[in-house]
Enzyme design. Structure first.
Site: not given
Ligand code: FPP
Length: 252
Positions: A20, A24, A67-69, A196
């Site tokens: 995560d 940010r 949920e990321n979709w 999560s």
């Molecule tokens: C959370 O950070 C991270 C993700 C939703 C995706 C994690 C994915 C990667 C590290 C790369 C993908 C992996 C591969 C193998 C392609 P966030 O975006 O929720 O960060 P935030 O909480 O600071 O907004």
């Protein structure tokens, strides 16, 4: 300078990570979110190698949740592109380092070319022994449990499984993680303290380690700090300290 003093004592066999803080990390630098993810992939590669060289047998990363979709299309498309590039670039590393690739999640949600790429890489690495790298894509812990329940019901309906004989040990054979031990240690970066929807069944007795470090900033030293913390934790699995000291075995 932070110490990279190696943890002595017990080493987790299975480490899971919630990566995560990519968004940010990018925002703080006035960069688009995708730059945070791009940097996140580089860190995933670095930590995978470190974990393998450190003797971790199973390493599992929450790469994309179901949920990321629902994120903006632009971000989802960028993550899929990163995933494609990752598959191509990591092939050599997985082959050279004897790492077996495993993928969990709702496979059918993924674009077809990525599914093919995953199948090919799984096939190429299926006999690798040093470490199992599991990537969770389109993954949801609750969906995984529901999927397993449906499989169990089908087997009961066909008369292949006696419902009265169902135990947690048998149930876990129907999970995506049937070939993996439960995680010993979960590391979550980015300062939030929650699971999560990740590996809900499997984390019943997992030790949690939360750090404020954002995933793109995570270093090998930070990873080692989590291993050191794990090494001094007492895992009781519902027993007392005294029972553990007397050598009682943990029974499911
Ligand atoms: C959370 O950070 C991270 C993700 C939703 C995706 C994690 C994915 C990667 C590290 C790369 C993908 C992996 C591969 C193998 C392609 P966030 O975006 O929720 O960060 P935030 O909480 O600071 O907004």
């Amino acid at each position: 300078m932070k110490s990279r003093q190696r943890a002595t004592g017990k080493l987790p066999a299975h480490v899971a990570v919630i990566m995560d803080g990519n968004g940010r990390w990018a925002r703080r630098r006035n960069l688009p979110r995708v730059e945070g993810h791009r940097r996140g992939v580089e860190v995933l590669k670095k930590i995978t190698r470190y974990a393998r060289n450190r003797g971790i047998r199973y390493f599992t990363a929450y790469s994309f949740s179901k949920e990321n979709w629902n994120r903006p299309k632009e971000e989802v498309d960028a993550l899929m592109r990163l995933l494609r590039d990752y598959m191509k670039a990591e092939q050599k590393v997985l082959l050279e380092h004897d790492i077996k690739l495993n993928v969990i999640g709702d496979y059918e949600d993924m674009p077809e070319d990525i599914r093919k790429e995953i199948c090919e890489l799984r096939r190429l690495t299926e006999n690798h022994k040093s470490m199992v790298l599991t990537l969770a894509f389109s993954y949801s812990g609750r969906s995984e449990i529901v999927h397993a329940v449906k499989e169990v019901v089908r087997e009961v309906q066909k008369g292949w499984l006696n419902v009265d004989k169902l135990t947690p040990k048998i149930f876990q054979r129907y999970l995506y993680t049937c070939d993996l031990p439960d995680p010993d240690l979960l590391i979550r970066t980015g300062g939030e303290q929650r699971v999560s929807n990740f590996l809900l069944w499997q984390m019943a007795y997992t030790e949690f380690y939360f750090t404020d470090v954002l995933w793109p900033d995570l270093t090998e030293e930070d990873f080692e700090a989590a291993l050191r913390e794990y090494a001094v934790r007492e895992r009781r699995f519902g027993l007392t300290s005294e029972q553990l000291k007397a050598g009682r075995r943990y029974l499911f």
